[in-house]
Design a protein around this motif. Structure first.
Motif, PDB file in Angstrom:
ATOM      1  N   GLU A  41      52.051  37.451   5.349  1.00  0.00           N
ATOM      2  CA  GLU A  41      52.573  37.787   3.983  1.00  0.00           C
ATOM      3  C   GLU A  41      52.405  37.404   3.034  1.00  0.00           C
ATOM      4  OE1 GLU A  41      55.254  40.746   6.611  1.00  0.00           O
ATOM      5  OE2 GLU A  41      55.918  39.308   6.027  1.00  0.00           O
ATOM      6  N   ARG A  42      52.340  36.431   1.819  1.00  0.00           N
ATOM      7  CA  ARG A  42      52.867  35.751   1.242  1.00  0.00           C
ATOM      8  C   ARG A  42      51.275  35.573   0.676  1.00  0.00           C
ATOM      9  NH1 ARG A  42      54.929  30.492   0.897  1.00  0.00           N
ATOM     10  NH2 ARG A  42      53.065  30.199   1.532  1.00  0.00           N
ATOM     11  N   ASN A  43      50.323  35.344   1.227  1.00  0.00           N
ATOM     12  CA  ASN A  43      49.277  34.340   1.249  1.00  0.00           C
ATOM     13  C   ASN A  43      47.686  36.366   1.127  1.00  0.00           C
ATOM     14  OD1 ASN A  43      49.910  32.101   1.648  1.00  0.00           O
ATOM     15  ND2 ASN A  43      48.638  31.641   3.884  1.00  0.00           N
ATOM     16  N   ILE A  44      48.197  37.421   1.817  1.00  0.00           N
ATOM     17  CA  ILE A  44      47.420  38.301   2.338  1.00  0.00           C
ATOM     18  C   ILE A  44      47.673  39.159   0.437  1.00  0.00           C
ATOM     19  CG2 ILE A  44      46.228  38.203   4.089  1.00  0.00           C
ATOM     20  CD1 ILE A  44      48.420  40.470   5.305  1.00  0.00           C
ATOM     21  N   GLY A  45      48.844  39.347   0.354  1.00  0.00           N
ATOM     22  CA  GLY A  45      49.378  40.149  -0.591  1.00  0.00           C
ATOM     23  C   GLY A  45      50.060  41.146   0.168  1.00  0.00           C
ATOM     24  N   VAL A  46      50.199  41.581   1.555  1.00  0.00           N
ATOM     25  CA  VAL A  46      51.303  42.877   2.203  1.00  0.00           C
ATOM     26  C   VAL A  46      52.096  42.286   3.060  1.00  0.00           C
ATOM     27  CG1 VAL A  46      50.059  44.605   3.768  1.00  0.00           C
ATOM     28  CG2 VAL A  46      48.773  43.624   1.991  1.00  0.00           C
ATOM     29  N   ARG A  47      53.224  43.727   3.179  1.00  0.00           N
ATOM     30  CA  ARG A  47      54.042  43.605   4.007  1.00  0.00           C
ATOM     31  C   ARG A  47      53.668  43.932   4.810  1.00  0.00           C
ATOM     32  NH1 ARG A  47      59.337  42.764   4.727  1.00  0.00           N
ATOM     33  NH2 ARG A  47      59.877  41.876   2.371  1.00  0.00           N
ATOM     34  N   LEU A  48      53.777  43.525   6.111  1.00  0.00           N
ATOM     35  CA  LEU A  48      53.208  43.627   7.283  1.00  0.00           C
ATOM     36  C   LEU A  48      54.002  44.214   8.503  1.00  0.00           C
ATOM     37  CD1 LEU A  48      50.737  40.750   8.540  1.00  0.00           C
ATOM     38  CD2 LEU A  48      50.278  42.305   7.442  1.00  0.00           C
TER      39      LEU A  48
END
Length: 297
Positions: A41-48
């Motif tokens: 989540e941190r790497n792609i910048g989105v909460r999954l």
């Protein structure tokens, strides 16, 4: 580029709805799975995921991400598995669920020869009277009857499960043998209460020409395990209805006699179940082939 461990942790958590369940599948701790997902989540910048103490659910972005990578991840895992199996013998932990009586009597005796052929495989076999969730619980295969075929699960028939009436010679001594299934009611009955339904299992029996009749036993003894029912019958406590493979050896040894030899109930096939995969792990593939070949013989 994102690591395979992070992507696997995300996909398995989404499929099972739980970090703990995903951890069992991946042989990791729940904390490790949660950490992998957090890194993703941190790497792609989105909460999954939406996280709560009771539930783990995908966000809208998580659903889109799962749809976009799910099939690609499976293909990548299959490719890695295929390459690994090409490098040597089938190896690893083989987690299998088996119906207790059938598994102990008919599958466990196959294990010495199987391990002789594949010494790097480590069996982890669970003997249990329940339908397991193969994918969610991390099983490589299951053997039993009456499994519901959920998406992603394949079955191979091993044997017919004909339910027959049996009792010990000592119990039947001096008693008139039944002429038809309704006659079973006048004998002491050893019956099974289903663990899922909580109800006494009833059977409709049929003969060789298609006649049908209800085989209703009196509820003198109520048990929840076929092996216990078989032993109770051998002890002379009454008549019971069990699948023929579970009592065939006892009939041959004279410990039990089959009543109503022209009648049986159909419990459906005893089958081998396994997750559908384009390229399954070598350990699972050789186990399936070995068991199917053994039962064909």
């Amino acid at each position: 580029m994102e690591t395979l461990a992070n992507l696997e942790s995300f996909v398995r958590s989404a499929e099972t709805g739980s970090f703990s369940a995903a951890a069992r599948l991946l042989a990791l701790t729940p904390a490790a799975v949660s950490r992998n997902v957090a890194i993703l989540e941190r790497n792609i910048g989105v909460r999954l995921f939406q996280r709560s103490t009771r539930k783990l659910s995908l966000t809208e972005a998580g659903e889109r991400f799962l749809a976009s990578i799910g099939g690609n991840l499976q293909a990548l895992q299959s490719a890695i598995s295929a390459m690994s199996s090409d490098q040597g013998e089938p190896a690893g932990v083989l987690k299998v669920s088996l119906a207790p009586t059938f598994g102990i009597d008919h599958v466990l005796p196959l294990l010495p020869e199987f391990l002789k052929r594949y010494p790097l495989i480590k069996p982890e076999w669970h003997f249990e009277n329940r339908q397991v969730e193969l994918i969610a619980e991390g099983y490589d295969a299951a053997i039993g009857g009456g499994f519901e075929l959920t998406p992603g699960v394949i079955s191979r028939t091993l044997a017919a499960a004909h339910v027959v009436a049996v009792a010990s010679p000592a119990y039947m001594a001096g008693r008139t043998p039944p002429d038809s299934p309704p006659d079973l009611h006048r004998l002491n009955g050893i019956v099974m209460r289903g663990t899922r339904t909580g109800r006494i299992r009833q059977w409709v029996m049929q003969d060789g020409v298609g006649n049908e009749a209800q085989g209703i036993l009196t509820e003198n003894i109520v048990l929840n395990d076929p092996a216990a029912m078989r032993e109770a019958a051998i002890l002379g406590l009454g008549v019971t209805l069990l699948v023929l493979p579970d009592v065939a050896a006892n009939i041959q040894r004279g410990e039990l006699v089959r009543l109503l030899p022209d009648w049986h109930a159909d419990a459906g096939p005893i089958s081998l179940y396994y997750p559908s995969r384009t390229l399954m792990p070598a350990k699972t593939r050789v186990f399936i082939d070995f068991v199917v070949e053994a039962f064909q013989k």
